[in-house]
Structures are given as C-alpha cells and as structure tokens.
Design a protein around this motif. Structure first.
Motif, PDB file in Angstrom:
ATOM      1  N   UNK A   1      -3.984  -1.554  -0.236  1.00 38.02           N
ATOM      2  CA  UNK A   1      -5.167  -2.453   0.488  1.00 38.02           C
ATOM      3  C   UNK A   1      -4.813  -4.032   0.060  1.00 38.02           C
ATOM      4  N   UNK A   2      -4.374  -4.384  -0.996  1.00 33.84           N
ATOM      5  CA  UNK A   2      -3.866  -5.793  -1.335  1.00 33.84           C
ATOM      6  C   UNK A   2      -2.687  -6.386  -0.381  1.00 33.84           C
ATOM      7  N   UNK A   3      -1.866  -5.254  -0.231  1.00 36.88           N
ATOM      8  CA  UNK A   3      -0.649  -5.591   0.494  1.00 36.88           C
ATOM      9  C   UNK A   3      -0.743  -5.648   2.055  1.00 36.88           C
ATOM     10  N   UNK A   4      -1.741  -4.959   2.555  1.00 42.87           N
ATOM     11  CA  UNK A   4      -2.106  -4.994   4.003  1.00 42.87           C
ATOM     12  C   UNK A   4      -2.932  -6.317   4.234  1.00 42.87           C
ATOM     13  N   UNK A   5      -3.923  -6.586   3.469  1.00 44.41           N
ATOM     14  CA  UNK A   5      -4.769  -7.829   3.536  1.00 44.41           C
ATOM     15  C   UNK A   5      -3.931  -9.037   3.454  1.00 44.41           C
TER      16      UNK A   5
ATOM     17  N   UNK B   1       0.961   6.390  -4.936  1.00 49.25           N
ATOM     18  CA  UNK B   1       0.760   5.790  -3.567  1.00 49.25           C
ATOM     19  C   UNK B   1      -0.771   5.808  -3.329  1.00 49.25           C
ATOM     20  N   UNK B   2      -1.378   4.819  -3.004  1.00 50.97           N
ATOM     21  CA  UNK B   2      -2.954   4.610  -2.804  1.00 50.97           C
ATOM     22  C   UNK B   2      -3.093   5.168  -1.377  1.00 50.97           C
ATOM     23  N   UNK B   3      -4.292   6.194  -1.405  1.00 50.94           N
ATOM     24  CA  UNK B   3      -4.818   6.633  -0.098  1.00 50.94           C
ATOM     25  C   UNK B   3      -5.779   5.436   0.276  1.00 50.94           C
ATOM     26  N   UNK B   4      -5.440   4.871   1.570  1.00 47.52           N
ATOM     27  CA  UNK B   4      -6.298   3.470   1.914  1.00 47.52           C
ATOM     28  C   UNK B   4      -7.010   3.952   3.326  1.00 47.52           C
ATOM     29  N   UNK B   5      -8.313   3.712   3.230  1.00 47.21           N
ATOM     30  CA  UNK B   5      -9.298   3.844   4.488  1.00 47.21           C
ATOM     31  C   UNK B   5      -9.276   2.595   5.107  1.00 47.21           C
ATOM     32  N   UNK B   6      -9.228   2.758   6.712  1.00 45.53           N
ATOM     33  CA  UNK B   6      -9.416   1.582   7.293  1.00 45.53           C
ATOM     34  C   UNK B   6     -10.659   1.359   8.126  1.00 45.53           C
ATOM     35  N   UNK B   7     -11.628   0.221   7.797  1.00 45.28           N
ATOM     36  CA  UNK B   7     -12.809   0.046   8.439  1.00 45.28           C
ATOM     37  C   UNK B   7     -12.733  -1.170   9.211  1.00 45.28           C
ATOM     38  N   UNK B   8     -13.576  -1.106  10.494  1.00 45.01           N
ATOM     39  CA  UNK B   8     -13.630  -2.190  11.068  1.00 45.01           C
ATOM     40  C   UNK B   8     -15.070  -2.349  11.884  1.00 45.01           C
ATOM     41  N   UNK B   9     -15.559  -3.487  12.834  1.00 46.16           N
ATOM     42  CA  UNK B   9     -16.625  -3.134  13.191  1.00 46.16           C
ATOM     43  C   UNK B   9     -16.451  -2.960  14.983  1.00 46.16           C
TER      44      UNK B   9
ATOM     45  N   UNK C   1       0.237   0.289   8.576  1.00 47.97           N
ATOM     46  CA  UNK C   1       0.895  -0.076   7.200  1.00 47.97           C
ATOM     47  C   UNK C   1       0.287   0.929   6.120  1.00 47.97           C
ATOM     48  N   UNK C   2      -0.823   1.401   6.285  1.00 46.90           N
ATOM     49  CA  UNK C   2      -1.456   2.116   5.170  1.00 46.90           C
ATOM     50  C   UNK C   2      -0.619   3.509   5.342  1.00 46.90           C
ATOM     51  N   UNK C   3      -0.269   3.933   6.485  1.00 50.37           N
ATOM     52  CA  UNK C   3       0.748   5.424   6.584  1.00 50.37           C
ATOM     53  C   UNK C   3       2.061   4.901   5.973  1.00 50.37           C
ATOM     54  N   UNK C   4       2.403   3.726   5.846  1.00 49.36           N
ATOM     55  CA  UNK C   4       3.731   3.551   5.287  1.00 49.36           C
ATOM     56  C   UNK C   4       3.619   3.183   3.747  1.00 49.36           C
TER      57      UNK C   4
END
Length: 288
Positions: free
Chosen positions: A139-143, A1-9, A132-135
C-alpha cells in the motif's frame, strides 16, 4: 507479499457493478437534495440526478459518512493486509483530508492517496493501483507511485450553461448575463487541485477545438509525448447529454485514431456545479 484492497469513491465514475467486476470497492458519494440524503448509484441514478437538477431542486454535495468509511475499511481488513483508498481531489472536497486523518489510527494498514484526480483520471488511478497491487506492491509503494505522478494528467471541460456557475458563486450574475447574451461557452481546466478558468469560446464547435488543441499542447509540452498522445490515456466525460457526448467521441476518434478512448459520465459532484450539457476531454500519462 501483502494482499492489498483498492477503495475509491463514486467520483471516479466507476459504478457499483463495474467495481464488482474489477474486484474493488466504491464508496457512494452522498448528496442532499431538498434536504433528503441520496447515495450516488445506490438510490440516485444519473437520470434522476439531472431530472432533479432541471426541476430546480436544492442540491448540495457532502463527504462520505465517516462511519461508512470506517466500516468498509474494517470489513476489508478482515480479508486483506492493507487498503489503498483513492478519494477525489483534495482541492475539490474535504473527503481526502478526512480519510487521511481517519487512516492514522490504522498503523499503516490504510494508505490514503492524495493525487489530485477526479472523474476519468481518478478512474485511471484506480486501475493503475489495481495493477500495482497485482504485481505485489505494498500500500505504501502504491501510494508513493500515484502521488509522485499526480500532475501527469489534464482535464478540459466545456460548460454549456452559465446558470450553475452563477448559482455556485463562481461567476457574478452580471458576468453570467453577459456570457449568456453573447452565447459564451467557458472552457475550464483541472491540472492539479482546482477547477480553474481556461478560455471562453463563442460556440460549442469552437470550444471543442480549443480543448483538443489544448490536449495536443499538453501531450507535447507537459508530458513529452507527440500530438497523437503516444504513451497517454485519452478520456472523455460529459454531463447529462450522452447523445452530444457520442458525437464528440466520434470527432475525437477521427483526430486520435490510434487511441483507445474511454468515455464516462462526469462526476456528479462536479456536475452539480457546472450543469448539464458539459463536455470534457482528459488525459493521463501511462505508468507503463
């Protein structure tokens, strides 16, 4: 399972302190004010922004500095496997297109989401991505999930003054003068990429009523819900005048008593084009 970081502005309305609590990162949007660069929520507060706007300062928006974007991604990728980057709508800024071009060199480790969101609807996309990342989603699936549902939101904005639309060239000086004389309150909409005209009201009260009716229509006709917005997030935003926004909040709560309503300041990147005193109502369809 990938560990995914979330970035926004910071167009999401998420402050740096909130980002810390959520466990995400927020790129502060840069502004040039009288030719000096400021960063939202770093050395430019909401209060300072509106004071400068009222004083007639020359304010222009800018994209995040490329070096700042790359430095943040590189830092996160020392601890995470992937990054999901959620910028403001590509129809309102070039920052999404720039980020997408930069991500090409990261061989799939950085995914940029182009889901046409801004302010409170962008904020909800960030929270959805975090869940979604927590599940365990990549990154591709979330996008894909966020982009597949990119039109599942609406924003209606009442503009209190026509001065800033005139200044930005969105309406002619003659139209602005006539509108001011007639005390018109334009209602704008965002249902996808662009900020477009929706209706003209003769008073704040009428504008509020128009926006609420438009939201109820969208609940039923666009999103297959009911007039109370079952299965929808209901959100409010405002520019400058929190007191008026609080009164609007109470009015909306009476109409939608079952909704847990989020209210945040409208993105400064939009605020500088529409001015203070604006009110907005928005919704986003729930993923779950």
């Amino acid at each position: 399972m990938s560990k995914v970081a979330i970035v926004t502005d910071s167009n999401s309305g998420i402050t740096q302190s909130q980002a810390l609590a959520f466990g995400i990162r927020v790129l502060p949007m840069p502004f040039y004010i009288n030719e000096k660069m400021y960063y939202e929520d770093i050395d430019l507060s909401q209060e300072q922004f509106y004071q400068m706007l009222a004083s007639g300062a020359n304010i222009s928006t800018s994209q995040p500095v490329v070096a700042n974007v790359l430095d943040l991604w590189d830092e996160l990728l020392t601890s995470y496997d992937q990054v999901v980057h959620i910028p403001m709508s590509s129809g309102l800024s070039g920052s999404c297109e720039t980020a997408t071009a930069l991500a090409v060199d990261y061989d799939g480790r950085v995914e940029v989401v182009n889901n046409q969101r801004i302010s409170v609807t962008q904020r909800q996309s960030v929270l959805d991505a975090l869940k979604l990342a927590g599940e365990g989603k990549s990154a591709q699936e979330i996008k894909k999930i966020l982009e597949d549902t990119k039109y599942d939101s609406s924003i209606y904005i009442m503009v209190n003054t026509l001065d800033y639309l005139k200044k930005g060239g969105r309406i002619t000086p003659t139209a602005a003068a006539i509108g001011t004389l007639l005390k018109l309150k334009p209602v704008l909409q965002i249902q996808g990429e662009k900020l477009d005209a929706y209706a003209k009201a003769r008073s704040v009260k009428q504008a509020k009523s128009l926006m609420i009716k438009a939201m109820q229509h969208d609940f039923v006709e666009r999103f297959g819900s009911d007039e109370q917005g079952t299965g929808m997030y209901l959100q409010l935003a405002y520019t400058g005048d929190r007191g008026e926004a609080e009164r609007f909040y109470q009015e909306v709560r009476q109409i939608f008593p079952k909704q847990d309503i989020v209210m945040d300041p409208l993105s400064l990147s939009v605020s500088c084009h529409i001015g203070p005193g604006a009110l907005a109502v928005a919704c986003t369809k729930k993923l779950w």
